[in-house]
Every structure is written in C-alpha cells, then in structure tokens.
Design a protein around this motif. Structure first.
Motif, PDB file in Angstrom:
ATOM      1  N   LEU A 319      19.618  30.133  13.157  1.00  0.00           N
ATOM      2  CA  LEU A 319      21.067  30.164  13.371  1.00  0.00           C
ATOM      3  C   LEU A 319      21.553  29.381  14.585  1.00  0.00           C
ATOM      4  CD1 LEU A 319      21.436  33.930  12.505  1.00  0.00           C
ATOM      5  CD2 LEU A 319      22.338  32.034  11.163  1.00  0.00           C
ATOM      6  N   ASN A 320      20.655  29.040  15.514  1.00  0.00           N
ATOM      7  CA  ASN A 320      21.017  28.232  16.677  1.00  0.00           C
ATOM      8  C   ASN A 320      22.266  28.762  17.394  1.00  0.00           C
ATOM      9  OD1 ASN A 320      22.197  24.842  17.229  1.00  0.00           O
ATOM     10  ND2 ASN A 320      20.963  26.112  18.572  1.00  0.00           N
ATOM     11  N   PRO A 321      22.233  30.013  17.838  1.00  0.00           N
ATOM     12  CA  PRO A 321      23.407  30.568  18.527  1.00  0.00           C
ATOM     13  C   PRO A 321      23.477  30.100  19.974  1.00  0.00           C
ATOM     14  CG  PRO A 321      21.650  32.159  18.558  1.00  0.00           C
ATOM     15  CD  PRO A 321      21.128  30.981  17.763  1.00  0.00           C
ATOM     16  N   SER A 322      24.651  30.309  20.583  1.00  0.00           N
ATOM     17  CA  SER A 322      24.788  30.087  22.012  1.00  0.00           C
ATOM     18  C   SER A 322      24.292  31.288  22.794  1.00  0.00           C
ATOM     19  CB  SER A 322      26.260  29.847  22.383  1.00  0.00           C
ATOM     20  OG  SER A 322      26.782  28.730  21.727  1.00  0.00           O
ATOM     21  N   VAL A 323      24.535  32.486  22.213  1.00  0.00           N
ATOM     22  CA  VAL A 323      24.235  33.735  22.916  1.00  0.00           C
ATOM     23  C   VAL A 323      23.610  34.721  21.948  1.00  0.00           C
ATOM     24  CG1 VAL A 323      25.272  35.754  24.045  1.00  0.00           C
ATOM     25  CG2 VAL A 323      26.066  33.462  24.641  1.00  0.00           C
ATOM     26  N   VAL A 324      22.608  35.438  22.416  1.00  0.00           N
ATOM     27  CA  VAL A 324      22.083  36.609  21.718  1.00  0.00           C
ATOM     28  C   VAL A 324      22.422  37.819  22.585  1.00  0.00           C
ATOM     29  CG1 VAL A 324      20.022  37.839  20.962  1.00  0.00           C
ATOM     30  CG2 VAL A 324      20.212  35.379  20.565  1.00  0.00           C
ATOM     31  N   VAL A 325      23.061  38.815  21.972  1.00  0.00           N
ATOM     32  CA  VAL A 325      23.438  40.040  22.676  1.00  0.00           C
ATOM     33  C   VAL A 325      22.587  41.188  22.145  1.00  0.00           C
ATOM     34  CG1 VAL A 325      25.285  41.679  23.197  1.00  0.00           C
ATOM     35  CG2 VAL A 325      25.807  39.232  22.995  1.00  0.00           C
ATOM     36  N   LEU A 326      22.025  41.967  23.051  1.00  0.00           N
ATOM     37  CA  LEU A 326      21.216  43.127  22.681  1.00  0.00           C
ATOM     38  C   LEU A 326      21.956  44.402  23.064  1.00  0.00           C
ATOM     39  CD1 LEU A 326      17.709  41.945  23.961  1.00  0.00           C
ATOM     40  CD2 LEU A 326      18.629  41.765  21.646  1.00  0.00           C
ATOM     41  N   GLY A 327      22.019  45.349  22.124  1.00  0.00           N
ATOM     42  CA  GLY A 327      22.682  46.618  22.380  1.00  0.00           C
ATOM     43  C   GLY A 327      21.787  47.796  22.064  1.00  0.00           C
ATOM     44  N   GLY A 328      22.171  48.972  22.515  1.00  0.00           N
ATOM     45  CA  GLY A 328      21.404  50.184  22.241  1.00  0.00           C
ATOM     46  C   GLY A 328      20.076  50.186  22.962  1.00  0.00           C
ATOM     47  N   PHE A 329      19.052  50.722  22.297  1.00  0.00           N
ATOM     48  CA  PHE A 329      17.759  50.819  22.980  1.00  0.00           C
ATOM     49  C   PHE A 329      17.134  49.450  23.205  1.00  0.00           C
ATOM     50  CE2 PHE A 329      16.014  50.908  18.616  1.00  0.00           C
ATOM     51  CZ  PHE A 329      14.885  50.110  18.744  1.00  0.00           C
ATOM     52  N   LEU A 330      17.583  48.425  22.450  1.00  0.00           N
ATOM     53  CA  LEU A 330      17.088  47.063  22.698  1.00  0.00           C
ATOM     54  C   LEU A 330      17.543  46.576  24.073  1.00  0.00           C
ATOM     55  CD1 LEU A 330      17.687  45.404  19.206  1.00  0.00           C
ATOM     56  CD2 LEU A 330      15.587  46.440  20.103  1.00  0.00           C
ATOM     57  N   ALA A 331      18.780  46.915  24.442  1.00  0.00           N
ATOM     58  CA  ALA A 331      19.246  46.572  25.783  1.00  0.00           C
ATOM     59  C   ALA A 331      18.446  47.330  26.834  1.00  0.00           C
ATOM     60  CB  ALA A 331      20.738  46.898  25.914  1.00  0.00           C
TER      61      ALA A 331
END
Length: 388
Positions: A319-331
């Motif tokens: 997907l070649n994103p600019s940003v990956v955001v992690l939420g929940g227990f992944l954060a």
C-alpha cells in the motif's frame, strides 16, 4: 419550488454543512475565520451561523478581545449538548460512551461481562445505559443517534454483522436490534475502520492522505485504510482485516499457533497471560507490561514485535502509506521501541517504499473507537444539518 429556488436551497444546505463540519472537525472558530475558510461573504456566513444556532447545532461565544484592535468576531462552536451514543462490544466488556458534537466524551461506562454478549444482550445494555444517562448527564442532551464499533465483518449497506468470530455472532441484525430497543437511529461499522477514521480526522493521522491503521483489541487485530484522503471499505465494507493474514515467521520458536494468522500470534490474551491477568482495560494492561521485569514477559513482547514487524512490512509493500498508526495493545507493545521497529520494517520492505514512512501511536488512546463510532452516528447530521 422553482428550479432556481431548488438550486439556491441546495447551495444553502451545502454551505450549512460546510460550516458545521468546519467547527466540528477543527474546533471553535471566529466568524472571520469561517469567512476565510469558506470563501463566502460575511453576511452569508452570519446568516448560516444564525440558522445553525436556531437548529441548536452551534453556539456563539464572546471572543477573547484581549490585545485585539477593533471589534472582534464572535466565536462559533459546536453545541456539546448534541450527542451521539458510541458503543464497542468486546469479548470481555461492552464500552458505551456519550460523545458530544464538540468531541468531548461526556459520559462513559465499561460494563464487564463473563463472556461475549449476544446481539440481543448488547441492545439491552445500550438501552439501559441510555435510560440511566437521560436521568443524569444527558438530561439536557439531544441524542442524534447510536454508532456501534464491532470487531467483525459489518455489511455497510444495512449494518448486518456478517461475522464477529470472537463474539460468536453470525449474520446478526445488530442495527435493527439496537434501533428497536432504543428508538434511536442506529449505524454499525467495523471497529478498526472507525478507529482509522477517528485518528485520520482528529488524531495521529490528521492531515495525512495515505494511512494504514492497525487496531489491537480483545477480539484480535483489525485495520483501516485511508487512501488519497478517503476511507477505503472495499466492495462490501470488509476491507482491512490484517489480523487474518499469515505473516512469515522467520524463527520457528516464535510460532505459538500451528498455521495461525497474525492475531493468533500477536495477541492481547497472550500478553494478559504473561502478566498474570484474566482481563484488563488498555491502561491497566499497559501499566502491567511496563511494571513487569521478568524474562518471560520481556520475551513475549519481543516475540510479538518481531512478528508484527513482518506483518507491517507486508502491508507497506502493498500500500505504500505515508504513516502507519498503531492502536490498542499494539500501541502498548510498540510504545518504547518506535525507532527500532521502523528500522526493522524498512529492512523488510522494497527499497524506497518505506523511505519516508512514519510509524505513530494512536493519540486518541482508548477513546479512538468511541470517537469513530460517534462520527458514524453524526454523519447524516453533518451532511444535512438543516431539515427538509
């Protein structure tokens, strides 16, 4: 109504939507700022604001005139008495919140259960909570609707939960059940997709057009996509099920589930077991992991990070994103290792694909799914704030 009058009315409604959306998403603004943002003249903006005030959707406040020259412009703010009820059913608890149009979480309750609630039980929990709040914090509120963030496949056309495996739901008519129990307009969406929406509008991905969001919850790992600034749901609304992909696991000793998918290996339940907890909300689990210094806990977190990195690299390659955001227990497991994790992701991606990639933690924390669910409930109002 003549064709010209109909056109004029359509333009007025579109402009009402623009003004309401601006103060909802960007917060309170002066009339002057709204005039600049919309490109409309001052008298038109004043008339639009006046209509929104009459509808009970915004309020005008006296500006802070300290240090200003001339007559300051009134400040327009969304009326926080307009609320949406946000609901997130999970395997161990159902969280319900009242979220204002000003994005304040007015009330919230986490109702722990012995096991996953049924769709019918969820509807009754929501109905009972709203009834209780109407006698308390929502006594003066206007409830616009209910948004449910469900950890499963949700058919966007009619809110049917096709499959929520951890909850044990199959073809559950959740929208209709909750609407019947409460008498309120109800909408249903995938929890991670709504988390992506919330973080894109208000959080870690605000202003970013190409985003992958991964949410780690009690029911596993889900995801949401923003591509060219637009949420991507797929043909049926089921896009983003990253947790059901099978990442490569380089070291055999890292595998815990034979032929398991990502959410079998990178798992909140495994983290809870490592710190000796049966159940916990996000802050409690985070505190327990931070306090734990035993090798088994440290090793489990490191193992989950290694597998997560490969899953992220696969997603970034596609997907070649600019940003990956992690939420929940992944954060939680990534919080103190972002630079190292990003280096490891780049080591497993195609050259150049991740050169400008950023890895961020969800900033809306445990409110992200609730705010996303509230946005779903507010969507019709924001699109058409004036009655027909």
């Amino acid at each position: 109504m003549s064709e010209a009058a109909a056109r004029s009315d359509g333009v007025r409604r579109a402009n009402l939507s623009r003004v309401l959306r601006l103060v909802h998403i960007d917060g309170p603004q002066s009339r002057a700022a709204l005039t600049e943002a919309t490109g409309l003249n001052r008298s038109t903006v004043a008339a639009l604001v006046g209509e929104l005030v009459e509808e009970g959707l915004v309020e005008e406040r006296a500006p802070d005139s300290l240090g200003r020259v001339g007559r300051p412009s009134p400040v327009v703010a969304p009326d926080g008495r307009v609320v949406a009820i946000a609901v997130n059913p999970e395997v161990d608890a159902t969280t319900i919140a009242a979220v204002g149009l000003d994005r304040r979480v007015i009330a919230r309750d986490r109702i722990e259960t012995d096991g996953p609630p049924s769709p019918e039980e969820t509807a009754q929990l929501v109905s009972a909570q709203i009834a209780a709040w109407r006698e308390g914090p929502l006594r003066a509120a206007r409830i616009e609707g209910i948004g449910l963030a469900v950890p499963g496949l949700v058919r966007t056309a009619d809110g049917l939960v096709r499959l929520a495996p951890h909850l044990g739901w199959v073809d559950a008519p959740l929208r209709d059940l909750v609407a019947a129990a409460t008498g309120l307009r109800t909408v249903v969406g995938n929890d991670a997709s709504l988390g992506a929406l919330a973080e894109h509008l208000f959080g870690a991905a605000r202003g970013v057009d190409d985003v992958i969001y991964l949410n780690g919850g009690a029911s596993g790992i889900g995801g949401g996509l923003i591509v060219h600034g637009t949420p991507v749901g797929g043909a049926g609304g089921y896009a983003g099920e990253f947790g059901h992909n099978r990442p490569g696991i380089a070291t055999g000793t890292d595998r815990r589930a034979s032929d398991g998918v990502l959410e079998d290996e990178v798992s909140r339940s495994r983290l809870l077991a490592a710190v000796g907890l049966d159940s916990a909300d996000e802050p409690t689990l985070a505190a327990a992991l931070t306090a734990a210094a035993s090798p088994p806990v440290i090793d489990e977190v490191a193992r989950q990070r290694r597998i997560l990195v490969t899953a992220l690299a696969n997603a970034v390659n596609v997907l070649n994103p600019s940003v990956v955001v992690l939420g929940g227990f992944l954060a939680t497991i990534a919080a103190d290792a972002i630079p190292a994790l990003l280096d490891d992701v780049r080591a497993q991606t195609m050259p150049s694909v991740a050169d400008a990639l950023e890895l961020r933690l969800a900033v809306l924390a445990e409110d992200r799914l609730l705010i996303g669910a509230a946005e779903l409930a507010f969507a019709d109002l924001l699109r058409a704030p004036s009655p027909t």
